[in-house]
Design an enzyme around this catalytic site. Structure first.
Site, mmCIF file in Angstrom:
data_model
loop_
_atom_site.group_PDB
_atom_site.id
_atom_site.type_symbol
_atom_site.label_atom_id
_atom_site.label_comp_id
_atom_site.label_asym_id
_atom_site.label_seq_id
_atom_site.Cartn_x
_atom_site.Cartn_y
_atom_site.Cartn_z
ATOM 1 N N TYR A 142 0.831 -1.203 0.000
ATOM 2 C CA TYR A 142 0.000 0.000 0.000
ATOM 3 C C TYR A 142 0.859 1.244 0.000
ATOM 4 O O TYR A 142 2.087 1.171 0.163
ATOM 5 C CB TYR A 142 -0.966 -0.015 1.189
ATOM 6 C CG TYR A 142 -0.365 0.369 2.530
ATOM 7 C CD1 TYR A 142 0.494 -0.494 3.205
ATOM 8 C CD2 TYR A 142 -0.644 1.602 3.119
ATOM 9 C CE1 TYR A 142 1.040 -0.146 4.432
ATOM 10 C CE2 TYR A 142 -0.101 1.958 4.348
ATOM 11 C CZ TYR A 142 0.740 1.080 5.000
ATOM 12 O OH TYR A 142 1.284 1.432 6.207
ATOM 13 N N LYS A 195 6.332 -1.854 2.062
ATOM 14 C CA LYS A 195 5.155 -1.241 2.685
ATOM 15 C C LYS A 195 3.985 -2.213 2.538
ATOM 16 O O LYS A 195 3.092 -2.042 1.692
ATOM 17 C CB LYS A 195 4.865 0.136 2.076
ATOM 18 C CG LYS A 195 4.049 1.016 3.015
ATOM 19 C CD LYS A 195 4.143 2.475 2.635
ATOM 20 C CE LYS A 195 3.130 3.359 3.368
ATOM 21 N NZ LYS A 195 3.231 3.346 4.819
ATOM 22 N N GLU A 217 11.894 2.105 14.465
ATOM 23 C CA GLU A 217 11.018 3.183 14.005
ATOM 24 C C GLU A 217 9.763 3.115 14.856
ATOM 25 O O GLU A 217 9.718 2.368 15.827
ATOM 26 C CB GLU A 217 10.698 3.027 12.510
ATOM 27 C CG GLU A 217 10.007 1.723 12.156
ATOM 28 C CD GLU A 217 9.629 1.610 10.674
ATOM 29 O OE1 GLU A 217 9.537 2.614 9.978
ATOM 30 O OE2 GLU A 217 9.400 0.457 10.247
ATOM 31 N N LEU A 232 11.120 1.223 7.474
ATOM 32 C CA LEU A 232 10.540 1.610 6.181
ATOM 33 C C LEU A 232 11.270 2.846 5.639
ATOM 34 O O LEU A 232 11.506 3.791 6.392
ATOM 35 C CB LEU A 232 9.057 1.953 6.368
ATOM 36 C CG LEU A 232 8.331 2.368 5.097
ATOM 37 C CD1 LEU A 232 7.973 1.139 4.265
ATOM 38 C CD2 LEU A 232 7.065 3.163 5.395
HETATM 39 N N1 PDD Z 1 2.617 5.110 7.627
HETATM 40 N N2 PDD Z 1 7.224 3.662 9.196
HETATM 41 C C1 PDD Z 1 6.053 3.010 9.199
HETATM 42 C C2 PDD Z 1 5.976 1.675 9.851
HETATM 43 C C3 PDD Z 1 4.926 3.589 8.573
HETATM 44 O O1 PDD Z 1 3.759 2.920 8.557
HETATM 45 C C4 PDD Z 1 5.041 4.877 7.988
HETATM 46 C C5 PDD Z 1 3.893 5.552 7.304
HETATM 47 C C6 PDD Z 1 6.296 5.526 8.026
HETATM 48 C C7 PDD Z 1 6.517 6.872 7.390
HETATM 49 O O2 PDD Z 1 6.530 6.773 5.983
HETATM 50 P P1 PDD Z 1 6.091 7.987 5.049
HETATM 51 O O3 PDD Z 1 6.906 9.160 5.445
HETATM 52 O O4 PDD Z 1 6.371 7.523 3.682
HETATM 53 O O5 PDD Z 1 4.614 8.223 5.309
HETATM 54 C C8 PDD Z 1 7.366 4.883 8.625
HETATM 55 C C9 PDD Z 1 1.483 5.566 6.872
HETATM 56 C C10 PDD Z 1 1.296 7.035 6.866
HETATM 57 C C11 PDD Z 1 0.258 4.793 7.329
HETATM 58 O O6 PDD Z 1 0.391 3.589 7.472
HETATM 59 O O7 PDD Z 1 -0.818 5.378 7.471
#
Ligand code: PDD
Length: 282
Positions: free
Chosen positions: A33, A146, A178, A202
């Site tokens: 996703y 992801k 993280e 991630l």
């Molecule tokens: N989540 N790490 C994890 C485990 C995440 O699920 C996310 C983002 C990030 C940050 O990634 P980015 O900057 O690309 O949004 C790091 C999204 C927003 C979610 O699951 O809703």
């Protein structure tokens, strides 16, 4: 206006969209996703998100349901139809619907995306500080994918929520990887410390933009494992994600971080990030 969804090439009301019960996303979490933010009706870092989608898909041997350029075009055409200006696109791609079998089927994937309104992100330094709690990192070792298989993240988030915290920090072998839905940063003696991306982290798009902005404004970033003890003693802690941008942390495991305020490095970086958003979504 009712919410719209793009499902396998058809645009329809979200409430009317249907996925088969044997969709592999539903049965095996066999999919990936993306979450992409838009500001004033303009998508931010859409190409970078679609690049990551391609890498995530390759990471689980999932063919792209649409070539990347066509997908970008479809998302860009879809967003104005929703009438939304501030929000996010949620996109999900699974291996499709087929009689249940662990072996990859010969079937077309399921691809969908829809837009959802979000409140504007508070201006740098104006949001209240977040509260974090630590949880053991029990996830698999392909966190750079992801994946829609988010149960460990969901459980961690609910542990945090039950304790009145905003976000859970994953700790593995004493090091912070993280958070359950965001990347993690500590600031110590003016330097930003963050775990390298890879098996347990991630490659966040916000993280990537932030590292570019740090270089531009002359803030040094060190990518290395950071122990929980070192991070708890840091001057500043912040997290990043598409939906939060940069969010400063006030307390973690009941301890106040630094002076309990949004620190100067976090503020400077968030200001630079906000300027980048403004410049790219004009
Ligand atoms: N989540 N790490 C994890 C485990 C995440 O699920 C996310 C983002 C990030 C940050 O990634 P980015 O900057 O690309 O949004 C790091 C999204 C927003 C979610 O699951 O809703």
């Amino acid at each position: 206006m009712s919410e719209l969804i793009w499902l396998n090439g058809q645009v329809m009301p979200l409430s009317e969209a249907r996925i088969g019960v044997e969709d592999r996303g539903y049965q095996f979490a066999d999919g990936v996703y993306e979450v992409v933010r838009f500001y004033g009706g303009k998508l931010f870092t859409l190409t970078q998100h679609m690049d990551r989608l391609e890498r995530s898909a390759a990471g689980i041997s999932l063919p792209m349901a649409l070539p990347k350029a066509e997908l970008i075009d479809q998302i860009n055409r879809f967003l104005p139809r929703t009438g939304l200006k501030e929000g996010m696109i949620y996109l999900q791609m699974t291996r499709g619907c087929s009689p249940r079998n662990h072996v990859f089927p010969e079937c077309k994937g399921t691809l969908l995306f829809y837009a959802r309104e979000l409140p504007p992100v508070p201006a740098p330094g104006t949001a209240p500080g977040l509260t974090l709690i630590s949880v053991p990192d029990e996830r698999w070792s392909r966190c750079w994918v992801k994946s829609i298989a988010l149960l460990p993240n969901v459980l961690a988030k609910n542990v945090a929520t039950a304790q009145g915290a905003d976000e859970a920090v994953f700790v593995l072998d004493g090091n912070v990887s993280e958070c359950c839905a965001s990347n993690f940063f500590a600031v110590s003696r003016g330097k930003v410390l963050t775990h390298p991306v890879g098996p347990k982290v991630l490659p966040g798009i916000t993280r990537m933009v932030l590292l570019e902005m740090a270089e531009q404004v002359g803030v040094e970033v060190v990518e290395r494992p950071v122990s929980e003890a070192e991070a708890l003693a840091a001057d500043e802690v912040f997290i990043t994600s598409t939906t939060r941008e940069l969010a400063w942390v006030k307390t973690w495991n009941g301890r106040t971080i630094g002076r309990g305020e949004c620190g100067p490095v976090t503020l400077r970086l968030h200001q630079a990030f906000a300027q980048r958003v403004k410049a790219e979504t004009r």
